[in-house]
Motif scaffolding. Structure first.
Motif, PDB file in Angstrom:
ATOM      1  N   ILE A 210       0.823  -1.209   0.000  1.00  0.00           N
ATOM      2  CA  ILE A 210       0.000   0.000   0.000  1.00  0.00           C
ATOM      3  C   ILE A 210       0.858   1.260   0.000  1.00  0.00           C
ATOM      4  CG2 ILE A 210      -1.596   1.349   1.415  1.00  0.00           C
ATOM      5  CD1 ILE A 210      -2.875  -1.342   2.235  1.00  0.00           C
ATOM      6  N   ALA A 211       0.537   2.166  -0.912  1.00  0.00           N
ATOM      7  CA  ALA A 211       1.201   3.469  -0.959  1.00  0.00           C
ATOM      8  C   ALA A 211       0.326   4.476  -0.226  1.00  0.00           C
ATOM      9  CB  ALA A 211       1.400   3.909  -2.405  1.00  0.00           C
ATOM     10  N   VAL A 212       0.903   5.156   0.744  1.00  0.00           N
ATOM     11  CA  VAL A 212       0.153   6.153   1.505  1.00  0.00           C
ATOM     12  C   VAL A 212       0.359   7.503   0.833  1.00  0.00           C
ATOM     13  CG1 VAL A 212      -0.169   7.232   3.755  1.00  0.00           C
ATOM     14  CG2 VAL A 212       0.418   4.820   3.615  1.00  0.00           C
ATOM     15  N   THR A 213      -0.603   7.891   0.025  1.00  0.00           N
ATOM     16  CA  THR A 213      -0.494   9.098  -0.794  1.00  0.00           C
ATOM     17  C   THR A 213      -1.036  10.325  -0.071  1.00  0.00           C
ATOM     18  OG1 THR A 213      -2.667   8.769  -1.784  1.00  0.00           O
ATOM     19  CG2 THR A 213      -0.791   7.704  -2.865  1.00  0.00           C
ATOM     20  N   GLU A 214      -0.734  11.478  -0.637  1.00  0.00           N
ATOM     21  CA  GLU A 214      -1.245  12.727  -0.076  1.00  0.00           C
ATOM     22  C   GLU A 214      -2.767  12.748  -0.096  1.00  0.00           C
ATOM     23  OE1 GLU A 214       0.050  17.233  -0.748  1.00  0.00           O
ATOM     24  OE2 GLU A 214      -1.175  16.488  -2.422  1.00  0.00           O
ATOM     25  N   SER A 215      -3.381  12.311  -1.187  1.00  0.00           N
ATOM     26  CA  SER A 215      -4.839  12.353  -1.285  1.00  0.00           C
ATOM     27  C   SER A 215      -5.492  11.448  -0.250  1.00  0.00           C
ATOM     28  CB  SER A 215      -5.293  11.972  -2.697  1.00  0.00           C
ATOM     29  OG  SER A 215      -4.816  10.692  -3.060  1.00  0.00           O
ATOM     30  N   LEU A 216      -4.872  10.320   0.050  1.00  0.00           N
ATOM     31  CA  LEU A 216      -5.396   9.430   1.077  1.00  0.00           C
ATOM     32  C   LEU A 216      -5.294  10.088   2.455  1.00  0.00           C
ATOM     33  CD1 LEU A 216      -6.384   6.746   2.264  1.00  0.00           C
ATOM     34  CD2 LEU A 216      -4.034   5.891   2.121  1.00  0.00           C
ATOM     35  N   LEU A 217      -4.148  10.667   2.759  1.00  0.00           N
ATOM     36  CA  LEU A 217      -3.951  11.296   4.063  1.00  0.00           C
ATOM     37  C   LEU A 217      -4.862  12.504   4.254  1.00  0.00           C
ATOM     38  CD1 LEU A 217      -0.078  11.104   4.593  1.00  0.00           C
ATOM     39  CD2 LEU A 217      -1.855   9.695   5.637  1.00  0.00           C
ATOM     40  N   LYS A 218      -5.173  13.214   3.188  1.00  0.00           N
ATOM     41  CA  LYS A 218      -6.087  14.356   3.295  1.00  0.00           C
ATOM     42  C   LYS A 218      -7.489  13.895   3.688  1.00  0.00           C
ATOM     43  CE  LYS A 218      -5.756  17.666   0.141  1.00  0.00           C
ATOM     44  NZ  LYS A 218      -5.559  18.314  -1.185  1.00  0.00           N
ATOM     45  N   LEU A 219      -7.925  12.775   3.137  1.00  0.00           N
ATOM     46  CA  LEU A 219      -9.233  12.236   3.499  1.00  0.00           C
ATOM     47  C   LEU A 219      -9.242  11.757   4.953  1.00  0.00           C
ATOM     48  CD1 LEU A 219     -10.172  10.270   0.259  1.00  0.00           C
ATOM     49  CD2 LEU A 219     -11.306  12.311   1.153  1.00  0.00           C
ATOM     50  N   VAL A 220      -8.146  11.114   5.351  1.00  0.00           N
ATOM     51  CA  VAL A 220      -8.018  10.687   6.752  1.00  0.00           C
ATOM     52  C   VAL A 220      -8.053  11.909   7.669  1.00  0.00           C
ATOM     53  CG1 VAL A 220      -6.442   9.695   8.452  1.00  0.00           C
ATOM     54  CG2 VAL A 220      -6.787   8.544   6.265  1.00  0.00           C
ATOM     55  N   ALA A 221      -7.308  12.928   7.312  1.00  0.00           N
ATOM     56  CA  ALA A 221      -7.208  14.137   8.127  1.00  0.00           C
ATOM     57  C   ALA A 221      -8.552  14.841   8.285  1.00  0.00           C
ATOM     58  CB  ALA A 221      -6.190  15.099   7.512  1.00  0.00           C
ATOM     59  N   ALA A 222      -9.444  14.667   7.315  1.00  0.00           N
ATOM     60  CA  ALA A 222     -10.747  15.332   7.351  1.00  0.00           C
ATOM     61  C   ALA A 222     -11.794  14.542   8.121  1.00  0.00           C
ATOM     62  CB  ALA A 222     -11.237  15.566   5.915  1.00  0.00           C
ATOM     63  N   ASN A 223     -11.484  13.291   8.472  1.00  0.00           N
ATOM     64  CA  ASN A 223     -12.453  12.452   9.178  1.00  0.00           C
ATOM     65  C   ASN A 223     -12.662  12.989  10.595  1.00  0.00           C
ATOM     66  OD1 ASN A 223     -13.570  10.223  10.794  1.00  0.00           O
ATOM     67  ND2 ASN A 223     -13.230   8.965   8.990  1.00  0.00           N
ATOM     68  N   THR A 224     -13.879  13.377  10.902  1.00  0.00           N
ATOM     69  CA  THR A 224     -14.130  14.037  12.181  1.00  0.00           C
ATOM     70  C   THR A 224     -14.377  13.070  13.335  1.00  0.00           C
ATOM     71  OG1 THR A 224     -16.476  14.242  11.582  1.00  0.00           O
ATOM     72  CG2 THR A 224     -15.050  16.136  11.127  1.00  0.00           C
ATOM     73  N   ARG A 225     -14.354  11.786  13.060  1.00  0.00           N
ATOM     74  CA  ARG A 225     -14.628  10.821  14.126  1.00  0.00           C
ATOM     75  C   ARG A 225     -13.363  10.058  14.569  1.00  0.00           C
ATOM     76  NH1 ARG A 225     -19.380   8.301  15.730  1.00  0.00           N
ATOM     77  NH2 ARG A 225     -20.334  10.265  15.062  1.00  0.00           N
ATOM     78  N   ASN A 226     -12.587   9.549  13.612  1.00  0.00           N
ATOM     79  CA  ASN A 226     -11.425   8.738  14.023  1.00  0.00           C
ATOM     80  C   ASN A 226     -10.186   9.004  13.179  1.00  0.00           C
ATOM     81  OD1 ASN A 226     -12.257   7.320  11.723  1.00  0.00           O
ATOM     82  ND2 ASN A 226     -13.270   5.728  12.914  1.00  0.00           N
ATOM     83  N   ALA A 227      -9.972  10.271  12.877  1.00  0.00           N
ATOM     84  CA  ALA A 227      -8.793  10.656  12.099  1.00  0.00           C
ATOM     85  C   ALA A 227      -7.497  10.308  12.815  1.00  0.00           C
ATOM     86  CB  ALA A 227      -8.830  12.151  11.784  1.00  0.00           C
ATOM     87  N   GLU A 228      -7.464  10.532  14.127  1.00  0.00           N
ATOM     88  CA  GLU A 228      -6.227  10.284  14.873  1.00  0.00           C
ATOM     89  C   GLU A 228      -5.822   8.816  14.799  1.00  0.00           C
ATOM     90  OE1 GLU A 228      -4.267  10.799  19.350  1.00  0.00           O
ATOM     91  OE2 GLU A 228      -6.424  11.077  19.052  1.00  0.00           O
ATOM     92  N   GLU A 229      -6.793   7.919  14.995  1.00  0.00           N
ATOM     93  CA  GLU A 229      -6.488   6.490  14.983  1.00  0.00           C
ATOM     94  C   GLU A 229      -6.014   6.029  13.608  1.00  0.00           C
ATOM     95  OE1 GLU A 229      -9.201   7.870  16.139  1.00  0.00           O
ATOM     96  OE2 GLU A 229      -9.608   7.152  18.173  1.00  0.00           O
ATOM     97  N   MET A 230      -6.681   6.519  12.554  1.00  0.00           N
ATOM     98  CA  MET A 230      -6.282   6.114  11.201  1.00  0.00           C
ATOM     99  C   MET A 230      -4.926   6.700  10.813  1.00  0.00           C
ATOM    100  SD  MET A 230      -9.658   5.816   8.799  1.00  0.00           S
ATOM    101  CE  MET A 230     -10.351   7.440   9.085  1.00  0.00           C
ATOM    102  N   MET A 231      -4.697   7.947  11.198  1.00  0.00           N
ATOM    103  CA  MET A 231      -3.406   8.567  10.892  1.00  0.00           C
ATOM    104  C   MET A 231      -2.277   7.821  11.606  1.00  0.00           C
ATOM    105  SD  MET A 231      -2.108  11.044   9.047  1.00  0.00           S
ATOM    106  CE  MET A 231      -3.300  12.371   8.813  1.00  0.00           C
ATOM    107  N   THR A 232      -2.529   7.406  12.843  1.00  0.00           N
ATOM    108  CA  THR A 232      -1.536   6.633  13.593  1.00  0.00           C
ATOM    109  C   THR A 232      -1.204   5.335  12.870  1.00  0.00           C
ATOM    110  OG1 THR A 232      -2.294   7.536  15.709  1.00  0.00           O
ATOM    111  CG2 THR A 232      -1.040   5.486  15.785  1.00  0.00           C
ATOM    112  N   LEU A 233      -2.241   4.640  12.416  1.00  0.00           N
ATOM    113  CA  LEU A 233      -2.050   3.381  11.687  1.00  0.00           C
ATOM    114  C   LEU A 233      -1.187   3.584  10.450  1.00  0.00           C
ATOM    115  CD1 LEU A 233      -5.640   1.823  11.787  1.00  0.00           C
ATOM    116  CD2 LEU A 233      -3.577   0.793  12.736  1.00  0.00           C
ATOM    117  N   LEU A 234      -1.509   4.606   9.680  1.00  0.00           N
ATOM    118  CA  LEU A 234      -0.800   4.830   8.416  1.00  0.00           C
ATOM    119  C   LEU A 234       0.647   5.263   8.645  1.00  0.00           C
ATOM    120  CD1 LEU A 234      -3.651   6.579   6.420  1.00  0.00           C
ATOM    121  CD2 LEU A 234      -2.730   4.303   6.014  1.00  0.00           C
ATOM    122  N   LEU A 235       0.870   6.111   9.629  1.00  0.00           N
ATOM    123  CA  LEU A 235       2.243   6.563   9.903  1.00  0.00           C
ATOM    124  C   LEU A 235       3.092   5.427  10.464  1.00  0.00           C
ATOM    125  CD1 LEU A 235       1.693  10.143  11.392  1.00  0.00           C
ATOM    126  CD2 LEU A 235       2.340   9.510   9.059  1.00  0.00           C
TER     127      LEU A 235
END
Length: 223
Positions: free
Chosen positions: A141-166
């Motif tokens: 899996i490639a973690v692209t800018e467009s994917l991270l922007k969608l994660v960053a905009a998630n108002t419920r669990n952005a922190e958890e998803m961003m942690t997973l991806l990083l």
């Protein structure tokens, strides 16, 4: 014996329409029971199409049970497409369970960027389906800018998803200023996601004017 919402066969040759099968798969009250009866009574007239599978995967109450039934009864004729996977990861009710079931098919499924982007927008169970995707196919899996922007905009669990991806991709994750501007504008959990990004990538981050404006305009937690 007639089934609710299904036109009776005429002289035993009328195939059950795709829309009718989709309606059964999407039924949030008793989809599993109706689908089992439909397959039993009219099985030879039914084709399990991609649209039917998408309807089953998207059923937030009975998706897992209907999908399990279809795989059990018609496994040899079923192909799990990107569209089916997107319907599963978007399912806010039992997307995690549907996705786990589909992943049992192993190399037959492909986790594309579009599948991950759809998961990133799931406000209820996004972190769970994202974790499943990464566990199964993390190295691909490639973690692209467009994917991270969608994660960053998630108002419920952005922190958890961003942690997973990083954690999964480390320096391969594209945490750009555009991503951070989306984080700064997240009214619900922007503060926590920004703290995470700064902790992980502080040396790479430049605070821009646009980022400060997004933070200032954030009425939720911009302070």
């Amino acid at each position: 014996r007639n089934l609710p919402g299904i036109k009776p066969a005429e002289h035993g040759i009328l195939a059950v329409a795709e829309q009718e099968v989709k309606d059964v798969a999407a039924n949030r009250r008793n989809a599993k029971e109706e689908m089992a009866l439909l397959l039993q009574e009219r099985g030879s007239e039914i084709t399990i199409t991609e649209e039917v599978l998408k309807a089953a995967a998207a059923n937030w109450r009975h998706g897992k049970d209907v999908m399990a039934l279809l795989l059990q009864e018609r496994e040899s004729e079923i192909t799990i497409t990107e569209g089916v996977l997107k319907a599963a990861v978007a399912n806010e009710g039992n997307g995690k369970e549907v996705m786990a079931l589909l992943q049992e098919r192993g190399r037959e499924i492909t986790i594309t960027e579009e599948v991950l982007k759809t998961a990133a927008e799931n406000r209820e169970s996004g972190k769970d389906v994202m974790a499943l995707c990464l566990k199964q196919r993390g190295s691909e899996i490639a973690v692209t800018e467009s994917l991270l922007k969608l994660v960053a905009a998630n108002t419920r669990n952005a922190e958890e998803m961003m942690t997973l991806l990083l954690q999964q991709r480390g320096s391969g994750a594209a945490v750009t200023n555009d991503v951070l501007e989306v984080v700064a504008a997240n009214w619900s959990c922007g503060k926590d996601v920004m703290a995470l990004c700064l902790k992980q990538r502080e040396s790479e981050i430049t605070v821009t004017e646009t980022m400060l404006k997004a933070t200032a305009a954030n009425e939720g937690n911009g302070k």
